[in-house]
Design a protein around this motif. Structure first.
Motif, short mmCIF file in Angstrom:
data_model
loop_
_atom_site.label_atom_id
_atom_site.label_comp_id
_atom_site.label_asym_id
_atom_site.label_seq_id
_atom_site.Cartn_x
_atom_site.Cartn_y
_atom_site.Cartn_z
N UNK A 7 -8.34 9.69 1.96
CA UNK A 7 -7.75 9.70 3.40
C UNK A 7 -7.87 11.20 3.81
N UNK A 8 -8.28 11.66 4.62
CA UNK A 8 -8.27 13.05 5.23
C UNK A 8 -8.41 13.35 6.69
N UNK A 9 -7.41 14.17 7.05
CA UNK A 9 -7.43 14.51 8.46
C UNK A 9 -7.94 15.69 8.76
N UNK A 10 -7.99 15.94 10.34
CA UNK A 10 -8.85 17.18 10.55
C UNK A 10 -7.73 18.50 10.24
N UNK A 11 -8.35 19.63 10.18
CA UNK A 11 -7.56 20.81 10.02
C UNK A 11 -6.67 21.14 10.91
N UNK A 12 -5.46 21.44 10.62
CA UNK A 12 -4.50 21.57 11.54
C UNK A 12 -3.44 20.49 12.09
N UNK A 13 -3.93 19.27 11.54
CA UNK A 13 -3.30 18.10 11.96
C UNK A 13 -1.88 18.01 11.72
N UNK A 14 -1.00 17.54 12.66
CA UNK A 14 0.29 17.45 12.36
C UNK A 14 1.15 16.51 12.91
N UNK B 169 0.90 -1.23 -0.05
CA UNK B 169 -0.04 -0.03 0.14
C UNK B 169 0.86 1.19 -0.04
N UNK B 170 0.41 2.24 -0.46
CA UNK B 170 1.03 3.62 -0.53
C UNK B 170 0.03 4.80 -0.50
N UNK B 171 0.53 5.76 0.08
CA UNK B 171 -0.28 7.20 -0.05
C UNK B 171 0.16 8.02 -1.11
N UNK B 172 -0.76 8.25 -1.99
CA UNK B 172 -0.24 9.32 -3.00
C UNK B 172 -0.81 10.81 -2.67
N UNK C 299 -4.75 15.84 3.08
CA UNK C 299 -5.59 14.65 2.24
C UNK C 299 -4.58 14.10 1.65
N UNK C 300 -4.82 12.46 1.43
CA UNK C 300 -4.06 11.76 0.59
C UNK C 300 -5.03 10.58 -0.03
N UNK C 301 -4.50 9.98 -1.00
CA UNK C 301 -5.21 8.75 -1.46
C UNK C 301 -4.38 7.30 -1.23
N UNK C 302 -5.06 6.55 -0.63
CA UNK C 302 -4.54 5.22 -0.17
C UNK C 302 -4.90 4.32 -1.45
N UNK C 303 -3.79 3.85 -2.01
CA UNK C 303 -3.55 3.07 -3.27
C UNK C 303 -3.19 1.94 -2.86
#
Length: 368
Positions: A223-230, A152-155, A169-173
Motif C-alpha cells: 500500500x502506498x500513498x502520494x508524496x507528502x501525504x499526511x 488485518x494489520x499494516x506492517x 508505504x506499508x504492507x497490508x497483511x
C-alpha cells in the motif's frame, strides 16, 4: 364468513400492492437513461433515485461492464475525461446531461454512477455506444469464495525520506481462507486508500498462488500513498465486489519539508542581501586619488615622556651647562611651556644667569 374474509384479504392486497413497489425500489440506488443507444459525440440524460440526500456523485461511461458484474477494471475502463459530477436533492434523486464518449476498452458499456464522498454506493445502466468495438467479457470467476480469517494489520515504518515528503508505504497483511467449492488461482484484489470523508482511490494488486477449497493462506499486499501525504487514512480491501477488510492508517506530517522551507526563507534573503551589498560596493563612486575602499584613520604618534629631574642639593652650585642646555624644552600634553617640571619656571632654585629679568646675585656665606 370465509368468503367475506377472503374478499377483504384480496382487497387489502390490491390496495397495498402499489405501495410495495416504491418501497423495494428505495432499498438501493437506481439509474435510468433517456436512451439506450447513442453515438460518440452525442448525449443522454441520466436520472437516478434512491440515493442519499445531498450526496456528490460521479457519472461516467464505462466499457467492459454489465450491471450484474459491475465495471471490470474499475475506473481505468471508463472515459474519465468526459465524466460529470452531480449532487442529489433532498429526496435522493438527480438528473444530469452526460456526453457520450468512447471508453478506453471495448463494450459492453454502461453508465456508471458512484458516490464521491461518504459511504460507498454505485449503480449501472446499460448503454450501447454506436460504432465502438465490442468484446466478450472475461470468464466468470470460479466457485471459490474468500473470507478473512484473522485481523488485518499494516506492517512497516516510515524512513528518513518520508520525513522529507517521500511517499509513505506499508504492507497490508491478512490471512484469508477459501470457503467455496472451487479453487482460486492468482486472485486480483482491489486496495483503496481514502483520506477523511473522500472516496477511496483504488489500485489492483494480484496475489500469485492457488488457494484450494478449505485452505488458507497469508496475503501481503503493498500500500502506498502520494508524496507528502499526511493525516488519517483508511485502507480498504475488496475482492469480487465485496469488502473484505478495512484498516485505519495515521500518517505523520513530513516536518522535514517544513524545516526546509523555513531554512530557505532565511538563507535566500541573506544571500540576496550580501549580493546586493557587493553590487553597491562595486558601483558606488570612488574618491579622488583613492582606491574606493575605506581607509583606516592614522594612529597617533608616540608621545615622548621624559623622566623628572632629580632634586639638587642646596649647597651645590649652579648646574653645569651641557651641550643640550640650549635645546628647546619639550612640551608635555598636561603642562604648559612655562610649567615643565625642571624648567626655568618650575625649578625651585634661585634664578640663574640665563634669566633675562633676574641678575645673578652672589651668595654671602658666613664664617664656617
Amino acid at each position: 364468513m370465509r368468503r367475506v374474509a377472503g374478499a377483504v384479504l384480496v382487497a387489502l392486497l390490491l390496495v397495498l400492492a402499489p405501495l410495495a413497489g416504491p418501497v423495494r425500489a428505495a432499498d438501493g440506488p437506481a439509474v435510468k437513461l433517456s436512451a439506450a443507444q447513442a453515438g460518440a459525440g452525442g448525449s443522454v440524460t441520466v436520472g437516478g433515485t434512491g440515493w442519499r440526500p445531498r450526496t456528490l456523485l460521479m457519472v461516467l461511461v464505462c466499457g467492459r461492464a454489465t450491471p450484474a458484474r459491475g465495471v471490470i477494471g474499475g475506473t481505468n475502463s471508463c472515459a474519465n475525461g468526459d465524466g460529470r459530477a452531480v449532487t442529489t436533492d433532498a429526496d435522493g434523486a438527480f438528473s444530469r446531461r452526460l456526453p457520450v464518449a468512447e471508453p478506453p476498452v471495448p463494450c459492453p458499456c454502461v453508465v456508471h454512477v458512484a458516490t464521491v464522498t461518504g459511504a460507498e454506493a454505485e449503480a449501472d445502466a446499460v448503454l450501447e455506444v454506436a460504432g465502438h468495438p465490442v468484446a466478450p467479457l472475461p470468464a466468470e470467476p470460479s466457485a471459490g469464495r474468500l473470507a478473512v480469517l484473522s485481523d488485518t494489520r499494516l506492517t512497516g515504518s516510515s524512513g528518513l525520506l518520508t520525513w522529507f515528503g517521500a511517499p509513505p508505504s506499508r504492507t497490508l497483511v491478512l490471512t484469508v481462507g477459501n470457503t467455496g467449492t472451487g479453487a482460486i488461482e492468482n486472485p486480483v484484489f482491489r486496495v483503496g486508500t481514502a483520506h477523511g470523508v473522500f472516496a477511496p482511490e483504488w489500485d489492483e494488486r494480484q496475489w500469485h498462488g492457488t488457494l484450494a477449497p478449505g485452505k488458507k493462506a497469508q496475503v501481503e499486499l503493498p500500500v502506498e500513498l502520494s508524496a507528502g501525504a499526511h493525516g488519517d487514512y483508511t485502507v480498504t480491501l475488496k475482492y469480487a465486489g465485496r469488502v473484505l477488510a478495512e484498516q485505519p492508517w495515521g500518517v505523520g506530517r513530513p516536518w522535514g519539508v517544513t524545516l526546509f522551507w523555513i531554512l530557505l526563507c532565511l538563507v535566500v534573503p541573506t544571500a540576496l542581501f550580501r549580493v546586493g551589498m557587493a553590487v553597491v560596493d562595486r558601483i558606488r563612486p570612488r574618491r579622488p586619488g583613492g582606491t574606493g575602499h575605506r581607509r583606516r584613520p592614522p594612529r597617533p604618534a608616540a608621545r615622548l615622556r621624559l623622566p623628572l629631574p632629580l632634586p639638587r642639593s642646596r649647597t651645590a652650585g649652579p648646574p653645569a651647562r651641557t651641550a643640550d642646555a640650549d635645546a628647546p624644552t619639550p612640551t608635555l600634553p598636561w603642562f604648559t611651556p612655562d610649567a615643565v617640571p625642571g624648567g626655568p619656571a618650575g625649578r625651585p632654585s634661585a634664578p640663574h644667569d640665563d634669566s633675562p629679568t633676574s641678575p645673578t646675585t652672589p651668595t654671602t656665606k658666613g664664617p664656617a
